[in-house]
Design a protein around this motif. Structure first.
Motif, mmCIF file in Angstrom:
data_model
loop_
_atom_site.group_PDB
_atom_site.id
_atom_site.type_symbol
_atom_site.label_atom_id
_atom_site.label_comp_id
_atom_site.label_asym_id
_atom_site.label_seq_id
_atom_site.Cartn_x
_atom_site.Cartn_y
_atom_site.Cartn_z
ATOM 1 N N VAL A 41 21.745 45.343 52.624
ATOM 2 C CA VAL A 41 23.158 45.070 52.941
ATOM 3 C C VAL A 41 24.049 46.170 52.375
ATOM 4 O O VAL A 41 24.911 46.711 53.078
ATOM 5 C CB VAL A 41 23.583 43.702 52.375
ATOM 6 N N PHE A 42 23.845 46.480 51.116
ATOM 7 C CA PHE A 42 24.715 47.475 50.491
ATOM 8 C C PHE A 42 24.475 48.853 51.092
ATOM 9 O O PHE A 42 25.409 49.640 51.274
ATOM 10 C CB PHE A 42 24.472 47.499 48.980
ATOM 11 N N GLY A 43 23.222 49.150 51.383
ATOM 12 C CA GLY A 43 22.930 50.437 52.008
ATOM 13 C C GLY A 43 23.638 50.575 53.349
ATOM 14 O O GLY A 43 24.209 51.631 53.660
ATOM 15 N N MET A 44 23.623 49.513 54.114
ATOM 16 C CA MET A 44 24.230 49.594 55.438
ATOM 17 C C MET A 44 25.753 49.600 55.369
ATOM 18 O O MET A 44 26.411 50.484 55.923
ATOM 19 C CB MET A 44 23.738 48.423 56.294
ATOM 20 N N THR A 45 26.331 48.610 54.689
ATOM 21 C CA THR A 45 27.800 48.521 54.681
ATOM 22 C C THR A 45 28.409 49.673 53.900
ATOM 23 O O THR A 45 29.388 50.281 54.336
ATOM 24 C CB THR A 45 28.267 47.188 54.075
ATOM 25 N N GLY A 46 27.824 49.989 52.740
ATOM 26 C CA GLY A 46 28.355 51.098 51.958
ATOM 27 C C GLY A 46 28.236 52.411 52.687
ATOM 28 O O GLY A 46 29.172 53.223 52.709
ATOM 29 N N GLY A 47 27.091 52.609 53.321
ATOM 30 C CA GLY A 47 26.894 53.849 54.059
ATOM 31 C C GLY A 47 27.860 53.982 55.222
ATOM 32 O O GLY A 47 28.440 55.045 55.463
ATOM 33 N N LEU A 48 28.046 52.887 55.928
ATOM 34 C CA LEU A 48 28.923 52.929 57.099
ATOM 35 C C LEU A 48 30.364 53.210 56.696
ATOM 36 O O LEU A 48 31.035 54.070 57.279
ATOM 37 C CB LEU A 48 28.828 51.591 57.837
ATOM 38 N N VAL A 49 30.853 52.487 55.720
ATOM 39 C CA VAL A 49 32.256 52.656 55.322
ATOM 40 C C VAL A 49 32.466 54.024 54.673
ATOM 41 O O VAL A 49 33.482 54.685 54.916
ATOM 42 C CB VAL A 49 32.665 51.505 54.382
ATOM 43 N N SER A 50 31.500 54.451 53.884
ATOM 44 C CA SER A 50 31.641 55.760 53.231
ATOM 45 C C SER A 50 31.632 56.890 54.239
ATOM 46 O O SER A 50 32.251 57.924 54.018
ATOM 47 C CB SER A 50 30.499 55.989 52.239
ATOM 48 N N SER A 51 30.945 56.709 55.338
ATOM 49 C CA SER A 51 30.881 57.761 56.361
ATOM 50 C C SER A 51 32.265 58.094 56.893
ATOM 51 O O SER A 51 32.508 59.217 57.333
ATOM 52 C CB SER A 51 30.020 57.331 57.539
ATOM 53 N N PHE A 52 33.127 57.102 56.891
ATOM 54 C CA PHE A 52 34.473 57.332 57.431
ATOM 55 C C PHE A 52 35.495 57.531 56.328
ATOM 56 O O PHE A 52 36.709 57.394 56.552
ATOM 57 C CB PHE A 52 34.870 56.160 58.338
#
Lengths: 323, 896
Positions: free
Chosen positions: B62-73
């Protein structure tokens, strides 16, 4: 590559990972297999039918690599009734020693045989498997239930040759020396009467008498359909006789022919039963027993006093009674 | 070693699988005289540890996905805060599978917590999602070079706070979904799809999430793959309590003889094994990602174009501009005209490219309508033009000003877009003069000959017409329209033409006439045909004509007011169901739409009132468009002629985009002619959600195109983009809004966890109390005894799994007589099948004998024996006495 993977570096990495994982997984398995120790032992001694016997698989894995899928193939069978194949999957945890306990519930007597055939290790991705030979053979006797005879049978002893008869050139001999004569070519050195021969000039040999004993002779005529009952009867009768401090013989017919086994205590009775479990392993349903006929032929129809255990009954030949 | 073979279970607890297993065992016992019982190991299964490891895997995913997605932007959020909350939520989710009670009750708690959190943090979550959407759309717009920028309203502008809230919300949601995928099935496919697909929003435009998040994801994929393939993740609770090994059975023939059984027993998970795999996966993935990190930059920097990519790019652009629903439109809707087609566009998404270039002199702030398409005949989903030849519209009276407009068609439809009221085209080619007939040209030339001097020289026109910038160019003269209170009489309107108008522009399909009448009645809209309709008064009665026109406009205004009050303007109204009439659906059910909905329904309502009207599509050039135009280097006199020319008039060049494509109504005013009339109300702010569906839909609902206008700034800290992280107090303070639900959730979790851990104690106490109440003191005593015996077994003081009373009594007697018992610690281990001793041996543990003498022990075990065979015969005194003795039957360690 970029066009193929549609500008997706993570997909590229994942595919590289999958490609890399396959040999890596196989390598780890091959590295770990030699250090894993697996041993199968009996977890219990002889048991009575109805109780549970047990097999223990001891597993040790000193390496840091856990082997999650170790598969042991073994056959479990009752020597008298057959069996089936089994497979148990267990994990050899890293740096640990453990045991897997396999209880075997029993219902009928026989020799419980655990025959391990092979050990298979699967890699982490469950793609490759490596099978190594694994031999483990365990026999656990399952003795008949200790039942009591409904009524005490009237038994007679049978006249049978003594076990202490010794064979000589002239026929069967006993320990009783009938006469001492001169040596003839062919006589055995052990028959030489050394004491007397030393006193004279000639070599003298002993000639023996045939001897006969009187004891209870049990003849279990096992048939598949009455197997358990007959074994229980044999066991019950055997214990009864031992309780009266009466030794007895049990006639067994194996591939080598007739054999009479002497039973003088409980231990010997149990050993006898174990032998019977193996000797009669070939017994098949629907095949009647020919043991009595064979016995009669062997003893020239002199079966007075024989105690037959047949088809759930105890037949005392001496009294022509059945129990 | 004693083998029990079958662990005792209460009969009522037998599951279907267990019953089947016992039945098969019975068959094997009858056939072979033996069968395999319940296989077990010497390890102690640790459910708690197992659930914890699963929680770890869920958290990483969960953290890998949500953190990665939000950090990308490049959106700001509290990493530690989100990580901590997501970890707690993952723990909660994983422990749902602890046992059956937690499974059933836990989901209720999860749902309630989710609702409470969503309710408390509604606007924060909504604003966070809008902030995320805005950044994504900006990024996509920059990447594809799109001119349109969809922007959603962020009611709370502190992005650090709102994005954090949104991530917690999404983390909660995904932890529940991933819990099923990981704890329930350990499925790599499901885990991969759930976590990988959302990341595509970043990867598609070459935005790479920070490496730590990718490492977490890769580690999860590797762990789940290994554990799932090995079947090494399930808990015993899903099977009967006795079964540590899962079993599968088949029968197979052996050598053509009778069938023999085949039983496969698979080992359930060990927590230690799972933890190792998880740690190794993490190490491995870290190393692997560090080695392959270069791939990310090298691949992302190389743009590759191919047909597939271009196709998906097109759909992505449409979806970015118009939303997902725009992909389902039944016809093209990227701005521009739909040629009278209605209801098949759920979402209008202009691309904001220039469609027209105009050059003219604006006279007022009123909207300038450029008419293109005219719809006269209505069917269920279309306003179609009149087929065949139709008479020209009457020439409109001169109002003191004549004007000229240059219209360059860059990317608009193949229509002549003409301002009201065009009468002459200076364009050389006949094709360019399509919108103005030859007859009209002649009339115009005759009526306003002086105005022709505004036309540009032929060479200039020719150059412009041959320019590659335009599909076509049109130079028109027109008398500008202005909506007035009164309209003069127009002598150009003939009776024949009026007959034509009333014959062709009053038609309404019979099947919808009733619905239209009902709508008019319900909304109090009427037109007195008896007084002002056709034939109600004599021709030439100017006073009546004036009233006629006034009432006509009043009726139109009433319809417009109804739209303003009861309807909503939106560019995303959704599609009309194919079995419904577009106008009726709009008026009775949908009540929201864009210009085409309002114009088409307005035209039909007017017709139903007896007022001829037609449906028009074209471009509406508003004053804001004019303001954004540029001053053209041209003389006003070349573009405007007449009286009352404003002093500050100037020639402007305006680019009209497809966002200005519009639909309106033309109303027939008796004795005057056709006038354009606006039926579309202005857009309004969204209202708060009311139903539960709306509640959750509203959380993520985009609130319109306008940016910044509707920012309410509740609890705003004045940080537009959340750049300030502040100190610890600010950080804690920033979470005050979620402190309530979070604390409640954590507390609940703690209570449930404590309850689960003390379940055995509670169960035992309940069992004892229940037996005591029944008077069954013997059973109660036996429960206490078993608990005491289990305590001794746990410390390895006794080696008995199920000791008989005789065994235990013998042991206790010996213990009392010796005064202590020594428990040896294992001296070695098996290596390669051989036993090897440790180098350093730990000392044996010593436990003092219980505080009772042999007589007491005898009394205790005699009573226990009696209780076993005759539970109801135990007296209260015996019971009390034995309880005291059992309490002393405890292991007290002797340290010296």
């Amino acid at each position: 590559m970029a066009a193929l993977f549609y500008r997706q570096p993570l997909v590229t990495v994942l595919i590289l990972l999958m490609i890399f994982m396959l040999p890596f997984s196989l390598f780890l398995v091959k590295y770990t297999i030699p250090v894993i120790g697996i041993k199968a032992e009996s977890g219990s001694g002889a048991v009575t039918a109805g109780a549970a016997a047990g097999i223990v698989i001891k597993v040790s894995n000193p390496s840091p690599v856990p082997m999650l899928n170790c598969r042991l193939f073994f056959e479990l069978r009752n020597s008298l009734r057959g069996g089936y194949d089994n497979e148990v999957v267990f994990a050899a945890e890293a740096g640990k020693t453990g045991e897997v306990k396999i209880p075997v519930l029993t219902e009928y007597s026989g020799m419980l045989i655990f025959d391990a055939k092979a050990l298979e290790y699967r890699d982490f991705l469950d793609i490759f498997s490596i099978t190594v030979p694994f031999k483990a053979y365990i026999e656990i006797p399952v003795l008949p239930r200790e039942t009591l005879l409904k009524e005490e049978p009237m038994l007679k002893k049978m006249t049978v040759e003594s076990d202490e008869s010794v064979e000589s050139a002239e026929g069967e001999l006993t320990r009783d020396v009938r006469l001492v004569r001169e040596y003839r070519p062919g006589d055995r050195l052990k028959d030489v009467h050394w004491k007397l021969s030393a006193k004279g000039d000639d070599i003298l040999v002993k000639e023996y008498e045939r001897n006969r004993d009187l004891y209870y002779m049990l003849l279990p005529e096992l048939e598949y359909e009455y197997l358990e009952t007959d074994l229980e009867n044999l066991y019950a009768l055997g214990r009864l006789l031992l309780s009266r401090k009466e030794p007895y013989r049990v006639a067994l017919f194996s591939e080598e022919g007739l054999e009479t086994v002497k039973v003088e205590n409980m231990e010997e009775l149990k050993v006898l039963l174990c032998r019977m479990f193996m000797v009669y392993a070939g017994i098949r349903p629907g095949v009647p027993s020919m043991i009595y006929e064979q016995f009669k032929r062997h003893f020239n129809d002199e079966t007075a006093g024989l105690i037959r255990i047949s088809r759930g009954r105890i037949i005392s030949e001496g009294y022509r009674e059945e129990y | 070693m004693a083998f029990s073979g079958v662990k005792k279970l209460k009969k009522e607890k037998l599951s279907k699988e267990r019953k089947k297993e016992l039945k098969l065992r019975e068959e094997e016992l009858n056939a072979f005289g033996m069968t395999v019982g319940d296989i077990s190991t010497d390890r102690t299964p640790n459910r708690f540890y197992l659930c914890f490891i699963r929680a770890l895997l869920i958290f990483m995913a969960v953290f890998g996905m949500t953190g990665g997605l939000v950090s990308s932007f490049d959106l700001p959020f509290s990493v530690i805060g989100v990580a901590a909350v997501v970890f707690v939520l993952s723990l909660f989710s994983a422990f749902l599978y602890y046992n059956k009670i937690s499974f059933y009750i836990g989901y209720v708690v999860v749902f309630l917590g989710f609702v409470v959190f969503s309710a408390r943090g509604y606007w924060y979550i909504n604003s966070g999602y809008q902030a995320f959407s805005n950044e994504v759309f900006n990024a996509y717009s920059d990447y594809f070079g799109l001119l349109s920028v969809r922007e959603a309203t962020e009611f709370i502008t502190d992005r650090y706070l709102t994005v954090t809230a949104m991530m917690i919300f999404m983390g909660w949601f995904f932890s529940i979904i991933l819990n099923i995928a990981i704890s329930g099935y350990m499925s790599l496919a499901a885990t991969f799809i759930i976590t990988f697909l959302p990341l595509q929003a970043a990867f598609y435009i070459d935005r790479i999430p920070p490496m730590p998040y990718l490492i977490l994801l890769i580690a999860v994929y590797v762990s789940v793959a290994i554990l799932g393939r090995a079947g090494h993740f399930t808990l015993p609770y899903r099977h009967e309590a006795a079964e540590e090994f899962e079993r599968r059975r088949k029968r197979k023939k052996r050598g053509g003889k009778q069938e023999t059984g085949f039983a496969s027993h698979s080992y359930l998970a060990s927590s230690g094994g799972m933890m190792r795999i998880s740690i190794y996966s993490m190490i491995f993935s870290t190393a692997f990602m560090l080695v392959t990190a270069g791939l990310f930059s090298s691949l992302s920097s190389r743009y590759v174009s191919n047909r597939t990519k271009d196709l998906t790019d097109r759909y992505i652009k449409a979806a970015v501009q118009g939303g997902i629903y725009s992909l389902f439109n039944r016809y093209q809707g990227t701005g521009g005209l739909s040629e009278g087609r209605l209801g098949g566009m759920g979402n209008v998404s202009p691309d904001f490219n220039d469609d027209l270039t105009l050059r003219f002199v604006p006279l007022s702030s009123s909207t300038i309508y450029l008419k293109g398409y005219e719809g006269a005949v209505y069917t269920k989903d279309r306003f179609a033009p009149i087929t065949g030849k139709k008479p020209d519209d009457p020439m409109m009276p001169y109002d003191g000003i004549a004007a000229k407009m240059w219209i360059g068609n860059i990317d608009a439809g193949n229509y002549d877009f003409l301002p009201y009221y065009s009468y002459y085209s200076g364009s050389r080619s006949a094709a360019s003069r399509r919108g103005i007939s030859d007859e009209m040209q002649v009339k115009g030339k005759e009526a306003y000959p002086d105005t022709l001097s505004m036309l540009d020289p032929g060479a200039y026109r020719e150059a412009l017409e041959n320019s590659n910038s335009f599909k076509s160019v049109n130079e028109v003269l027109y008398t500008p329209f202005d909506l007035k209170a009164e309209f003069p009489d127009n002598p150009e309107v003939t009776e024949e033409y009026e007959d034509f108008v009333y014959d062709n522009y009053l038609n309404v399909p019979d099947e919808i006439a009733g619905d239209l009448d009902l709508f008019l009645l319900e909304n109090g809209i009427s037109f007195n045909n008896a007084l002002y309709g056709r034939g109600a008064y004599e021709s030439g009665d100017l006073e009546k004509e004036k009233l006629d026109r006034q009432h006509t406009l009043a009726a139109a205004a009433d319809i417009y007011k109804t739209y303003v009050n009861d309807f909503e303007y939106t560019m995303s109204p959704g599609l009309t169901p194919s079995d419904q009439d577009t106008v009726v659906y709009f008026l009775t059910k949908q009540k929201r739409g864009f210009c085409a909905h309002f114009a088409s329904s307005g035209a039909l309502l007017l017709r139903r009132l007896g007022i001829p009207s037609r449906y028009i599509e074209g471009y509406a050039v508003g004053f804001t468009d004019i303001e954004e135009g540029e001053a053209a280097d041209a003389k006003v006199s070349d573009y405007l002629m007449g009286d009352d020319i404003p002093d500050l008039a100037g020639v402007v060049e305006v680019n009209v985009t497809d966002a200005s494509a519009h639909g309106w109504v033309e109303i027939w005013l008796d004795g005057y002619g056709w006038i354009p009339y606006e039926m579309t109300p202005p857009s309004e702010e969204d209202t708060a959600a009311t139903s539960l569906y709306d509640f959750f839909a509203g959380l993520l609902y985009r609130t319109g195109r306008n940016t910044g206008d509707n920012n309410r700034g509740e609890n705003s800290r004045g940080n537009v983009n959340g750049g300030s992280k502040g100190n610890l107090l600010n950080l804690l303070d920033s979470f005050s809004f979620i402190s309530g639900p979070l604390a409640w959730t954590v507390l609940l979790f703690a209570v449930i966890f404590a309850a689960l851990r003390s379940y055995a104690f509670i169960k035992k106490s309940f069992g004892i109390r229940s037996k005591e109440r029944e008077g069954n003191l013997g059973e109660a005593l036996l429960i206490r005894y078993r608990s005491a015996a289990a305590g001794l077994k746990r410390k390895n003081i006794t080696g008995y799994d199920n000791p008989t009373f005789r065994d235990m009594q013998g042991f206790v007697d010996e213990w009392i007589s010796k005064g202590e018992v020594r428990v040896e610690v294992s001296a070695g281990r098996y290596v390669n099948g051989e036993y090897k001793e440790y180098r350093f041996r730990r000392p044996a543990r010593r436990y003092s004998a219980p505080e009772m003498d042999k007589a007491g022990a005898d009394y205790l075990f005699n009573t226990l024996n009696k209780a076993a065979y005759s539970p109801m015969s135990i007296s209260t005194d015996d019971y009390a006495g034995c309880i005291k003795l059992l309490k002393r039957l405890k292991a007290k360690r002797k340290l010296f």
